[in-house]
Scaffold this motif. Sequence first.
Motif, PDB file in Angstrom:
ATOM      1  N   ASP A   6      35.887  -9.987  37.750  1.00 15.10           N
ATOM      2  CA  ASP A   6      37.056  -9.924  36.880  1.00 15.10           C
ATOM      3  C   ASP A   6      36.709  -9.063  35.667  1.00 15.10           C
ATOM      4  OD1 ASP A   6      39.189 -10.457  35.115  1.00 15.10           O
ATOM      5  OD2 ASP A   6      39.429 -12.494  35.885  1.00 15.10           O
ATOM      6  N   HIS A   7      37.473  -7.999  35.453  1.00 15.25           N
ATOM      7  CA  HIS A   7      37.187  -7.095  34.333  1.00 15.25           C
ATOM      8  C   HIS A   7      37.360  -7.789  32.993  1.00 15.25           C
ATOM      9  CE1 HIS A   7      41.619  -6.768  34.332  1.00 15.25           C
ATOM     10  NE2 HIS A   7      41.469  -6.482  33.071  1.00 15.25           N
ATOM     11  N   ARG A   8      38.146  -8.878  32.963  1.00 12.67           N
ATOM     12  CA  ARG A   8      38.336  -9.591  31.706  1.00 12.67           C
ATOM     13  C   ARG A   8      37.082 -10.334  31.278  1.00 12.67           C
ATOM     14  NH1 ARG A   8      43.369 -13.130  33.617  1.00 12.67           N
ATOM     15  NH2 ARG A   8      41.983 -13.177  35.435  1.00 12.67           N
ATOM     16  N   LEU A   9      36.231 -10.692  32.243  1.00 10.27           N
ATOM     17  CA  LEU A   9      35.077 -11.553  31.980  1.00 10.27           C
ATOM     18  C   LEU A   9      33.743 -10.873  32.240  1.00 10.27           C
ATOM     19  CD1 LEU A   9      36.425 -14.835  33.631  1.00 10.27           C
ATOM     20  CD2 LEU A   9      36.635 -14.097  31.248  1.00 10.27           C
ATOM     21  N   ASN A  10      33.774  -9.623  32.614  1.00  8.09           N
ATOM     22  CA  ASN A  10      32.550  -8.875  32.895  1.00  8.09           C
ATOM     23  C   ASN A  10      32.670  -7.491  32.280  1.00  8.09           C
ATOM     24  OD1 ASN A  10      30.994 -10.612  35.094  1.00  8.09           O
ATOM     25  ND2 ASN A  10      33.177 -10.673  35.599  1.00  8.09           N
ATOM     26  N   ALA A  11      31.638  -7.074  31.556  1.00  8.18           N
ATOM     27  CA  ALA A  11      31.676  -5.797  30.849  1.00  8.18           C
ATOM     28  C   ALA A  11      31.194  -4.675  31.764  1.00  8.18           C
ATOM     29  CB  ALA A  11      30.816  -5.870  29.590  1.00  8.18           C
ATOM     30  N   PHE A  12      32.144  -4.010  32.403  1.00 12.88           N
ATOM     31  CA  PHE A  12      31.780  -2.859  33.227  1.00 12.88           C
ATOM     32  C   PHE A  12      32.913  -1.847  33.244  1.00 12.88           C
ATOM     33  CE2 PHE A  12      33.829  -5.823  36.122  1.00 12.88           C
ATOM     34  CZ  PHE A  12      34.607  -5.034  36.952  1.00 12.88           C
ATOM     35  N   ARG A  13      32.513  -0.577  33.156  1.00 14.36           N
ATOM     36  CA  ARG A  13      33.392   0.569  33.278  1.00 14.36           C
ATOM     37  C   ARG A  13      32.654   1.599  34.110  1.00 14.36           C
ATOM     38  NH1 ARG A  13      33.276   1.078  27.003  1.00 14.36           N
ATOM     39  NH2 ARG A  13      32.545   3.166  27.556  1.00 14.36           N
ATOM     40  N   PRO A  14      33.318   2.624  34.595  1.00 12.20           N
ATOM     41  CA  PRO A  14      32.605   3.644  35.377  1.00 12.20           C
ATOM     42  C   PRO A  14      31.463   4.303  34.610  1.00 12.20           C
ATOM     43  CG  PRO A  14      34.964   3.866  35.708  1.00 12.20           C
ATOM     44  CD  PRO A  14      34.780   2.843  34.621  1.00 12.20           C
ATOM     45  N   ASP A  15      31.617   4.412  33.282  1.00 14.42           N
ATOM     46  CA  ASP A  15      30.597   5.120  32.501  1.00 14.42           C
ATOM     47  C   ASP A  15      29.575   4.197  31.854  1.00 14.42           C
ATOM     48  OD1 ASP A  15      32.672   4.113  30.837  1.00 14.42           O
ATOM     49  OD2 ASP A  15      31.944   5.360  29.195  1.00 14.42           O
ATOM     50  N   LEU A  16      29.884   2.885  31.754  1.00 14.84           N
ATOM     51  CA  LEU A  16      29.023   1.990  30.995  1.00 14.84           C
ATOM     52  C   LEU A  16      29.209   0.556  31.474  1.00 14.84           C
ATOM     53  CD1 LEU A  16      27.094   1.749  28.508  1.00 14.84           C
ATOM     54  CD2 LEU A  16      29.146   1.309  27.139  1.00 14.84           C
ATOM     55  N   ALA A  17      28.090  -0.187  31.548  1.00 14.56           N
ATOM     56  CA  ALA A  17      28.178  -1.576  31.992  1.00 14.56           C
ATOM     57  C   ALA A  17      27.076  -2.408  31.357  1.00 14.56           C
ATOM     58  CB  ALA A  17      28.101  -1.666  33.511  1.00 14.56           C
ATOM     59  N   ASP A  18      27.318  -3.693  31.334  1.00 15.24           N
ATOM     60  CA  ASP A  18      26.347  -4.676  30.884  1.00 15.24           C
ATOM     61  C   ASP A  18      25.117  -4.618  31.798  1.00 15.24           C
ATOM     62  OD1 ASP A  18      24.941  -7.000  30.249  1.00 15.24           O
ATOM     63  OD2 ASP A  18      26.686  -8.318  30.394  1.00 15.24           O
ATOM     64  N   ALA A  19      23.928  -4.563  31.205  1.00 16.80           N
ATOM     65  CA  ALA A  19      22.693  -4.483  31.997  1.00 16.80           C
ATOM     66  C   ALA A  19      22.543  -5.672  32.936  1.00 16.80           C
ATOM     67  CB  ALA A  19      21.488  -4.390  31.065  1.00 16.80           C
ATOM     68  N   ARG A  20      23.142  -6.810  32.597  1.00 13.60           N
ATOM     69  CA  ARG A  20      23.054  -7.988  33.466  1.00 13.60           C
ATOM     70  C   ARG A  20      23.808  -7.809  34.776  1.00 13.60           C
ATOM     71  NH1 ARG A  20      25.100 -12.246  29.061  1.00 13.60           N
ATOM     72  NH2 ARG A  20      26.619 -10.546  28.895  1.00 13.60           N
ATOM     73  N   LEU A  21      24.674  -6.774  34.830  1.00 15.28           N
ATOM     74  CA  LEU A  21      25.461  -6.520  36.040  1.00 15.28           C
ATOM     75  C   LEU A  21      24.844  -5.447  36.932  1.00 15.28           C
ATOM     76  CD1 LEU A  21      29.062  -6.569  34.517  1.00 15.28           C
ATOM     77  CD2 LEU A  21      27.818  -8.459  35.603  1.00 15.28           C
ATOM     78  N   LYS A  22      23.666  -4.977  36.574  1.00 17.94           N
ATOM     79  CA  LYS A  22      23.019  -3.938  37.376  1.00 17.94           C
ATOM     80  C   LYS A  22      22.766  -4.469  38.781  1.00 17.94           C
ATOM     81  CE  LYS A  22      19.674  -0.233  36.747  1.00 17.94           C
ATOM     82  NZ  LYS A  22      18.629   0.327  35.856  1.00 17.94           N
TER      83      LYS A  22
END
Length: 287
Positions: A6-22
């Motif tokens: 869910d984009h509302r609860l997870n920080a990810f975009r095509p150019d940048l994301a939360d390191a925890r989501l790697k």
Amino acid sequence: MTDALDHRLNAFRPDLADARLKGRVEADRFVEGMPARVSAPVTPLKRFPRPDAMAETEALFGEDILVFETTPEGWAWVQLEDDSYVGWMSSDALGERDAAPTHRIIAPRTLVFPGPDIKLPPLFALPMGARVTVAAEAVDHNARYGLIRPAGAIVTQHLGAPNEAADDFVSVAERFLGAPYLWGGKTFMGIDCSGLVQVACRMAGITAPRDTDMQERSLGTRLAGVEGLERGDLVFWKGHVGIMVDGANLLHANAHHMMTAIEPLAETLARTEEKGLPVTSVRRMAR
């Protein structure tokens, strides 16, 4: 790869994301969130970094956040640590995480005075749920005060322990009667339906997500229908939620009244059914 998140609860975009989501999402760059704390009394969280963008929720004074990006235009892409909501807020609302909050505001709204004197012009107001660090106490002939960091005085009857839980979340919600309806709002100055549920639940020690669809999935247990309702039952429509104050009357922040109001559930049902919006579920909170 990102469909399950869910984009509302997870920080990810095509150019940048939360390191925890790697490994779970694709992005050009992954970064660690930088700890920060909200320093404005209340600030909107937006989906897009534009002044005219719609607010999706609000962040309150003293709330811990993670910052993934700041822009030269004065925006910060952040995640709220309480409910994991992701969005853009003004960089001016960012502060450091220094001393841990010692209290939170338990009144619908309180004034912060420049010193321990209720006759002084207030510096600003804080909403219910805001967190403050009390460094000392003071008293005058009118009141007792908590002196907060970095500056200001708040009457102690409006301060509660950080994890102090109200006995009844419905009673908390009732304190917002008359508050204007505001999409994305979470304070007495403006609040929406799911914001009312979230704030009331949190003040009663109940973890509640931000939006109606999340609340409908996670709060309470499902009931068969709208018969035999009790105080505290939640009634859901697509994009809306209300709280039963007894077996017949509904409390909800709504755009019909443009405020938080109590009305017979039968009237709400007639109005929503006329619009083709049936009840989607009823949930009973644990007693």
